[in-house]
Design a protein around this motif. Sequence first.
Motif, PDB file in Angstrom:
ATOM      1  N   ASP A  42       0.874  -1.179   0.000  1.00 57.53           N
ATOM      2  CA  ASP A  42       0.000   0.000   0.000  1.00 57.53           C
ATOM      3  C   ASP A  42       0.909   1.226   0.000  1.00 57.53           C
ATOM      4  O   ASP A  42       1.518   1.546   1.021  1.00 57.53           O
ATOM      5  CB  ASP A  42      -0.896  -0.034   1.237  1.00 57.53           C
ATOM      6  CG  ASP A  42      -1.841   1.141   1.340  1.00 57.53           C
ATOM      7  OD1 ASP A  42      -1.410   2.296   1.089  1.00 57.53           O
ATOM      8  OD2 ASP A  42      -3.002   0.918   1.696  1.00 57.53           O
ATOM      9  N   ASP A  98       0.467   4.533  -0.088  1.00 58.19           N
ATOM     10  CA  ASP A  98       0.180   5.618   0.866  1.00 58.19           C
ATOM     11  C   ASP A  98       0.619   5.246   2.275  1.00 58.19           C
ATOM     12  O   ASP A  98       1.222   6.053   2.987  1.00 58.19           O
ATOM     13  CB  ASP A  98      -1.311   5.959   0.866  1.00 58.19           C
ATOM     14  CG  ASP A  98      -1.760   6.657  -0.403  1.00 58.19           C
ATOM     15  OD1 ASP A  98      -0.946   7.396  -0.997  1.00 58.19           O
ATOM     16  OD2 ASP A  98      -2.928   6.471  -0.799  1.00 58.19           O
ATOM     17  N   ARG A  99       0.301   4.040   2.681  1.00 53.04           N
ATOM     18  CA  ARG A  99       0.674   3.568   4.021  1.00 53.04           C
ATOM     19  C   ARG A  99       2.186   3.505   4.162  1.00 53.04           C
ATOM     20  O   ARG A  99       2.749   3.928   5.178  1.00 53.04           O
ATOM     21  CB  ARG A  99       0.035   2.201   4.247  1.00 53.04           C
ATOM     22  CG  ARG A  99       0.284   1.604   5.614  1.00 53.04           C
ATOM     23  CD  ARG A  99      -0.420   0.282   5.776  1.00 53.04           C
ATOM     24  NE  ARG A  99       0.091  -0.690   4.805  1.00 53.04           N
ATOM     25  CZ  ARG A  99      -0.545  -1.788   4.449  1.00 53.04           C
ATOM     26  NH1 ARG A  99      -1.739  -2.061   4.944  1.00 53.04           N
ATOM     27  NH2 ARG A  99      -0.012  -2.640   3.591  1.00 53.04           N
ATOM     28  N   ALA A 112       3.670   7.000   4.491  1.00 52.53           N
ATOM     29  CA  ALA A 112       3.436   7.532   5.844  1.00 52.53           C
ATOM     30  C   ALA A 112       4.414   6.921   6.838  1.00 52.53           C
ATOM     31  O   ALA A 112       4.972   7.618   7.692  1.00 52.53           O
ATOM     32  CB  ALA A 112       1.989   7.256   6.273  1.00 52.53           C
ATOM     33  N   PHE A 113       4.668   5.609   6.741  1.00 54.97           N
ATOM     34  CA  PHE A 113       5.608   4.949   7.645  1.00 54.97           C
ATOM     35  C   PHE A 113       7.008   5.525   7.485  1.00 54.97           C
ATOM     36  O   PHE A 113       7.643   5.910   8.464  1.00 54.97           O
ATOM     37  CB  PHE A 113       5.633   3.435   7.396  1.00 54.97           C
ATOM     38  CG  PHE A 113       6.664   2.729   8.225  1.00 54.97           C
ATOM     39  CD1 PHE A 113       6.363   2.315   9.511  1.00 54.97           C
ATOM     40  CD2 PHE A 113       7.941   2.491   7.733  1.00 54.97           C
ATOM     41  CE1 PHE A 113       7.324   1.683  10.294  1.00 54.97           C
ATOM     42  CE2 PHE A 113       8.901   1.861   8.514  1.00 54.97           C
ATOM     43  CZ  PHE A 113       8.584   1.447   9.792  1.00 54.97           C
ATOM     44  N   ASP A 125       8.198  -2.525   9.015  1.00 53.28           N
ATOM     45  CA  ASP A 125       7.570  -1.371   8.386  1.00 53.28           C
ATOM     46  C   ASP A 125       6.083  -1.665   8.175  1.00 53.28           C
ATOM     47  O   ASP A 125       5.581  -2.741   8.521  1.00 53.28           O
ATOM     48  CB  ASP A 125       8.306  -0.937   7.110  1.00 53.28           C
ATOM     49  CG  ASP A 125       8.067  -1.812   5.898  1.00 53.28           C
ATOM     50  OD1 ASP A 125       7.235  -2.747   5.943  1.00 53.28           O
ATOM     51  OD2 ASP A 125       8.721  -1.555   4.873  1.00 53.28           O
ATOM     52  N   SER A 126       5.380  -0.715   7.640  1.00 53.47           N
ATOM     53  CA  SER A 126       3.936  -0.843   7.458  1.00 53.47           C
ATOM     54  C   SER A 126       3.559  -1.950   6.482  1.00 53.47           C
ATOM     55  O   SER A 126       2.405  -2.384   6.460  1.00 53.47           O
ATOM     56  CB  SER A 126       3.376   0.486   6.957  1.00 53.47           C
ATOM     57  OG  SER A 126       3.973   0.819   5.706  1.00 53.47           O
ATOM     58  N   GLU A 127       4.509  -2.431   5.693  1.00 54.23           N
ATOM     59  CA  GLU A 127       4.257  -3.452   4.687  1.00 54.23           C
ATOM     60  C   GLU A 127       4.722  -4.837   5.121  1.00 54.23           C
ATOM     61  O   GLU A 127       4.701  -5.777   4.347  1.00 54.23           O
ATOM     62  CB  GLU A 127       4.946  -3.067   3.372  1.00 54.23           C
ATOM     63  CG  GLU A 127       4.665  -1.647   2.930  1.00 54.23           C
ATOM     64  CD  GLU A 127       3.185  -1.318   2.908  1.00 54.23           C
ATOM     65  OE1 GLU A 127       2.478  -1.837   2.024  1.00 54.23           O
ATOM     66  OE2 GLU A 127       2.721  -0.550   3.784  1.00 54.23           O
TER      67      GLU A 127
END
Length: 122
Positions: free
Chosen positions: A12, A14-15, A18-19, A107-109
Motif C-alpha cells: 500500500d 500511501d501507508r 506515511a511509515f 515497516d507498514s508493509e
Amino acid sequence: MKLRQVAQRAVDLDRAIAFYRTVLGQGPIARFDPPGLAFFDLDGTRLLLDVNAPSSLVYLEVDDVPTAIARLRTLGVEVDTEPHVVFTDPDGVFDAPGDEWLAFVRDSEGNLLGLMSRRTTG
C-alpha cells in the motif's frame, strides 16, 4: 562505485509513504502513481518504495539505536528485535573503534528494517 538506490516492497503505497515519513523525518522527493513508486533521498542514496518490488532488508544508520527505537515505539512502530550490540570492533575494522548497535522494526508493509549505530570507545 557508490550505492545509488535500494528498492523496498510497498503493498500500500500511501501507508508505506506515511511509515517512512515517520521513520526518516521527511517526505518523499518524488511520487509516481501509477505505476506505484515513491522515492526518498537518504544522503544521496534513493530509497524506492515500489508496489512491484520484492521485499529486501534495508539497514539505516541512526545516531543512537536505543533512542531511535524508544521514539519509534511511542509512534506505534512494531519492534521486532530490541537494541543490542551485534559486533564489538576494538580495532576499527568498519569505522572508529567501538560497538555496533542493531535493532529491527517492521515497516507498514511487513518488511524488516534494520537500524544501526556506532558507539565509539576512547
